[in-house]
Design a protein around this motif. Structure first.
Motif, PDB file in Angstrom:
ATOM      1  N   ARG A  65       0.753  -1.235   0.059  1.00 26.92           N
ATOM      2  CA  ARG A  65       0.165  -0.069  -0.074  1.00 26.92           C
ATOM      3  C   ARG A  65       0.922   1.388   0.003  1.00 26.92           C
ATOM      4  O   ARG A  65       0.437   2.477   0.365  1.00 26.92           O
ATOM      5  CB  ARG A  65      -0.866   0.000   0.898  1.00 26.92           C
ATOM      6  CG  ARG A  65      -2.266  -1.074   1.263  1.00 26.92           C
ATOM      7  CD  ARG A  65      -2.995  -1.068   2.503  1.00 26.92           C
ATOM      8  NE  ARG A  65      -4.025  -1.848   2.407  1.00 26.92           N
ATOM      9  CZ  ARG A  65      -4.869  -1.979   3.294  1.00 26.92           C
ATOM     10  NH1 ARG A  65      -5.291  -1.236   4.307  1.00 26.92           N
ATOM     11  NH2 ARG A  65      -5.794  -2.859   3.324  1.00 26.92           N
ATOM     12  N   ARG A  66       1.990   1.250  -0.433  1.00 25.95           N
ATOM     13  CA  ARG A  66       3.038   2.357  -0.629  1.00 25.95           C
ATOM     14  C   ARG A  66       2.393   3.419  -1.087  1.00 25.95           C
ATOM     15  O   ARG A  66       2.591   4.826  -0.886  1.00 25.95           O
ATOM     16  CB  ARG A  66       4.295   1.866  -0.947  1.00 25.95           C
ATOM     17  CG  ARG A  66       5.113   0.980  -0.184  1.00 25.95           C
ATOM     18  CD  ARG A  66       6.391   1.304  -0.137  1.00 25.95           C
ATOM     19  NE  ARG A  66       6.989   0.530   1.157  1.00 25.95           N
ATOM     20  CZ  ARG A  66       7.778  -0.598   0.836  1.00 25.95           C
ATOM     21  NH1 ARG A  66       7.932  -1.119  -0.199  1.00 25.95           N
ATOM     22  NH2 ARG A  66       8.263  -1.299   1.916  1.00 25.95           N
TER      23      ARG A  66
ATOM     24  N   ALA B 137      -4.111   6.049  -6.450  1.00 24.56           N
ATOM     25  CA  ALA B 137      -2.930   5.509  -5.623  1.00 24.56           C
ATOM     26  C   ALA B 137      -3.259   4.005  -5.703  1.00 24.56           C
ATOM     27  O   ALA B 137      -2.224   2.951  -5.716  1.00 24.56           O
ATOM     28  CB  ALA B 137      -2.829   6.028  -4.517  1.00 24.56           C
ATOM     29  N   ILE B 138      -4.605   3.567  -5.325  1.00 26.15           N
ATOM     30  CA  ILE B 138      -4.660   2.192  -5.226  1.00 26.15           C
ATOM     31  C   ILE B 138      -4.485   1.387  -6.703  1.00 26.15           C
ATOM     32  O   ILE B 138      -4.138   0.112  -6.390  1.00 26.15           O
ATOM     33  CB  ILE B 138      -6.208   2.014  -5.098  1.00 26.15           C
ATOM     34  CG1 ILE B 138      -6.574   2.436  -3.442  1.00 26.15           C
ATOM     35  CG2 ILE B 138      -6.785   0.715  -5.216  1.00 26.15           C
ATOM     36  CD1 ILE B 138      -7.917   2.681  -3.306  1.00 26.15           C
TER      37      ILE B 138
ATOM     38  N   VAL C 146      -0.548  -1.767 -10.467  1.00 29.18           N
ATOM     39  CA  VAL C 146      -0.117  -1.751 -11.766  1.00 29.18           C
ATOM     40  C   VAL C 146       1.104  -1.006 -11.742  1.00 29.18           C
ATOM     41  O   VAL C 146       2.035  -0.702 -12.889  1.00 29.18           O
ATOM     42  CB  VAL C 146      -1.005  -1.330 -13.010  1.00 29.18           C
ATOM     43  CG1 VAL C 146      -2.398  -2.000 -12.910  1.00 29.18           C
ATOM     44  CG2 VAL C 146      -1.390   0.273 -12.768  1.00 29.18           C
ATOM     45  N   GLY C 147       1.670  -0.352 -10.820  1.00 32.58           N
ATOM     46  CA  GLY C 147       2.862   0.725 -10.800  1.00 32.58           C
ATOM     47  C   GLY C 147       2.326   1.924 -11.590  1.00 32.58           C
ATOM     48  O   GLY C 147       1.070   2.197 -11.622  1.00 32.58           O
ATOM     49  N   SER C 148       3.176   2.974 -11.089  1.00 31.72           N
ATOM     50  CA  SER C 148       3.023   4.434 -11.373  1.00 31.72           C
ATOM     51  C   SER C 148       3.130   4.666 -12.884  1.00 31.72           C
ATOM     52  O   SER C 148       2.556   5.778 -13.284  1.00 31.72           O
ATOM     53  CB  SER C 148       3.941   5.419 -10.421  1.00 31.72           C
ATOM     54  OG  SER C 148       5.237   5.248 -10.834  1.00 31.72           O
TER      55      SER C 148
ATOM     56  N   GLY D 220      -1.766  10.948  -7.239  1.00 30.28           N
ATOM     57  CA  GLY D 220      -1.718   9.447  -6.753  1.00 30.28           C
ATOM     58  C   GLY D 220      -0.486   8.681  -6.606  1.00 30.28           C
ATOM     59  O   GLY D 220      -0.442   7.660  -6.155  1.00 30.28           O
ATOM     60  N   THR D 221       0.280   9.167  -7.446  1.00 31.34           N
ATOM     61  CA  THR D 221       1.455   8.463  -7.761  1.00 31.34           C
ATOM     62  C   THR D 221       3.005   8.938  -7.533  1.00 31.34           C
ATOM     63  O   THR D 221       3.926   8.401  -7.117  1.00 31.34           O
ATOM     64  CB  THR D 221       1.439   7.981  -9.283  1.00 31.34           C
ATOM     65  OG1 THR D 221       1.723   9.127 -10.101  1.00 31.34           O
ATOM     66  CG2 THR D 221       0.411   6.950  -9.484  1.00 31.34           C
ATOM     67  N   ALA D 222       2.925  10.317  -7.361  1.00 32.37           N
ATOM     68  CA  ALA D 222       4.104  11.305  -7.471  1.00 32.37           C
ATOM     69  C   ALA D 222       4.891  10.857  -6.316  1.00 32.37           C
ATOM     70  O   ALA D 222       6.351  10.722  -6.364  1.00 32.37           O
ATOM     71  CB  ALA D 222       3.894  12.726  -7.592  1.00 32.37           C
ATOM     72  N   VAL D 223       4.350  10.939  -5.090  1.00 33.37           N
ATOM     73  CA  VAL D 223       5.272  10.751  -3.560  1.00 33.37           C
ATOM     74  C   VAL D 223       5.936   9.506  -3.666  1.00 33.37           C
ATOM     75  O   VAL D 223       7.073   9.706  -3.333  1.00 33.37           O
ATOM     76  CB  VAL D 223       3.875  10.978  -2.562  1.00 33.37           C
ATOM     77  CG1 VAL D 223       4.803  10.646  -1.246  1.00 33.37           C
ATOM     78  CG2 VAL D 223       3.542  12.339  -2.462  1.00 33.37           C
TER      79      VAL D 223
END
Length: 438
Positions: free
Chosen positions: A157-158, A304-305, A310-312, A358-361
């Motif tokens: 859940r990163r 993000a989920i 599937v990856g960012s 949802g993905t950048a951090v």
């Protein structure tokens, strides 16, 4: 990369869900203060210009206000180096206590600074000083809260945990936007320009105190405590970042350019853009901005989920493609100038930005190993924000003034989206999944 610079394994100690939730909340609250501070400044830019730069024509005064906004971002990398060093060497928690305290105090100070009419040139000088204090502390806040939150996340859940940093940023901007709109609704135009605009800045100190209370009760992350018990391969985190992690830093800068330009353009600058290029009232523009932020906050965790599955990389490519294709039509929709067209344009922008929000951090945080992560992320993020994101309102105002075209800011957004697309297609191939699993 040699063996001594490989990422440190994750600690195997048990961390309860309750501790994780408190860690996410503590990390998010300071980030909320940061974005509340910057949002209130951007949203009241027209009024601040009138109070601190009254001897200039409206466009020049607005440019001066946004120039202060932009110039303060060049202090952020210094804060990233300073706070990142202590965060990597001595722990995340105490540094995050310092950053939230400084930001809250500087925000209140801006609200209490007398206007140019009262103290002359000392007024803009103090404004610049307090903005620089905000920026210096913010240089360590976003990266610190990102590192703290992601390091507490369970492996599967990163992206979801990291997304709450962006949700809190939107929440801070939303609270700032709603507070500004409420001030406009409950006061006369004259009162708003005279003294009511100061209230949101003073209220920012309350959020800062809440952040201090929450952060004081938590420990450093399990990953950092594990790393502290092992040999330290890097004596100087900053030196190691530039020697061993230049490619990771460039990737983080590229992703951040796309997110920061988008978020500063549409959450901070857009109400001013709507006010100066359409007949829509500033109060209505702020309410539309609030709705946009609600949509963004709702959609970011869903993005993000999906990234956890599937990856960012795929989501970042989709963000870049949609932004490149849609940004000019969306600016044209806003330029129609009705309340409905403005709100629809803002909401559609939010839907696209949620993909990178949802993905950048997590994408950028996990590129760096634990012992240089705070510094690596902080320097990369703040270089991108200083050079591109924080300057977006100033550049947009300058572009419109120079070209006479209200669509000109759209091409700056396309430029930023193109960078993200190139990074995702070429540099992140095989890296996003690896980074998330480290």
């Amino acid at each position: 990369m040699n063996e001594t610079t490989k990422p440190t394994p994750v600690m195997s100690e048990t961390v309860t869900n309750s501790i994780r939730r408190r860690a996410v909340l503590a990390g998010a609250i300071g980030n909320m203060v940061e974005w509340y501070d910057f949002a209130v400044y951007g949203l009241f830019a027209v009024i601040i210009a009138a109070n601190f730069f009254p001897n200039q024509d409206p466009t020049a005064g607005l440019l001066s206000t946004f120039a202060v906004f932009a110039a303060s971002f060049f202090i952020r990398p210094l804060g990233a180096v300073f706070f990142g060093h202590f965060g990597d060497k001595h722990g995340r928690k105490n540094v995050l206590l310092a950053t939230v305290a400084l930001m809250g105090a500087a925000t209140v100070a801006i609200g209490l600074t007398p206007s140019y009419a009262s103290i002359g040139l000392a007024a803009p000088a103090l404004l610049v000083l307090f903005r620089f204090v905000q920026a210096f502390s913010a240089g360590g806040e976003w990266s610190g809260s990102s590192v703290y939150t992601v390091e507490y996340a369970p492996r599967n859940r990163r992206y979801l945990y990291g997304s709450w940093v962006q949700v809190s940023a939107s929440a801070g901007t939303l609270v700032g936007s709603l507070t500004a709109a409420l001030c406009g609704l409950l006061s006369s135009e004259a009162a708003l320009r005279d003294w009511v605009w100061r209230i949101p800045f003073i209220l920012g100190g309350i959020i800062g105190v809440l952040g201090l209370i929450l952060r004081a009760k938590l420990e450093d992350t399990p990953e950092f405590r594990k790393a502290q018990s092992e040999p330290k391969p890097h004596k100087t985190p900053l030196g190691s970042v530039f020697r061993n992690y230049r490619s990771e830093g460039l990737i983080a800068i590229g992703v951040t350019i796309g997110y920061s330009v988008s978020i500063y353009m549409f959450s901070t600058y857009l109400p001013t853009y709507i006010k100066t290029t359409t007949q829509v009232r500033l109060t209505d523009a702020l309410l539309g901005n609030s709705l946009q932020l609600v949509v963004l906050m709702i959609l970011i965790p869903f993005a993000a989920i999906l990234a956890d599955k599937v990856g960012s990389r795929k989501l970042l490519i989709a963000f870049a493609a949609l932004m490149i294709v849609c940004v000019v039509p969306l600016f044209q929709l806003i330029a129609v100038g009705t309340l409905g067209s403005v709100i629809l344009g803002q909401v559609l922008f939010a839907a696209i930005v949620s993909l990178i929000g949802g993905t950048a951090v997590t994408t950028t945080t996990r590129l760096f190993p634990i012992d240089v992560r705070y510094t690596g992320l902080g320097v990369s993020y703040n270089i991108a924000v200083a050079g591109f994101g924080g300057t977006a309102p100033f550049i947009s105002t300058w572009l419109i003034g120079s070209t006479g075209s209200p669509l000109s800011p759209a091409y700056y957004v396309i430029f930023a989206a193109l960078i993200v697309g190139l990074v995702a297609v070429f540099a992140l191939k095989g890296r996003d999944a690896a980074a998330a699993s480290n």
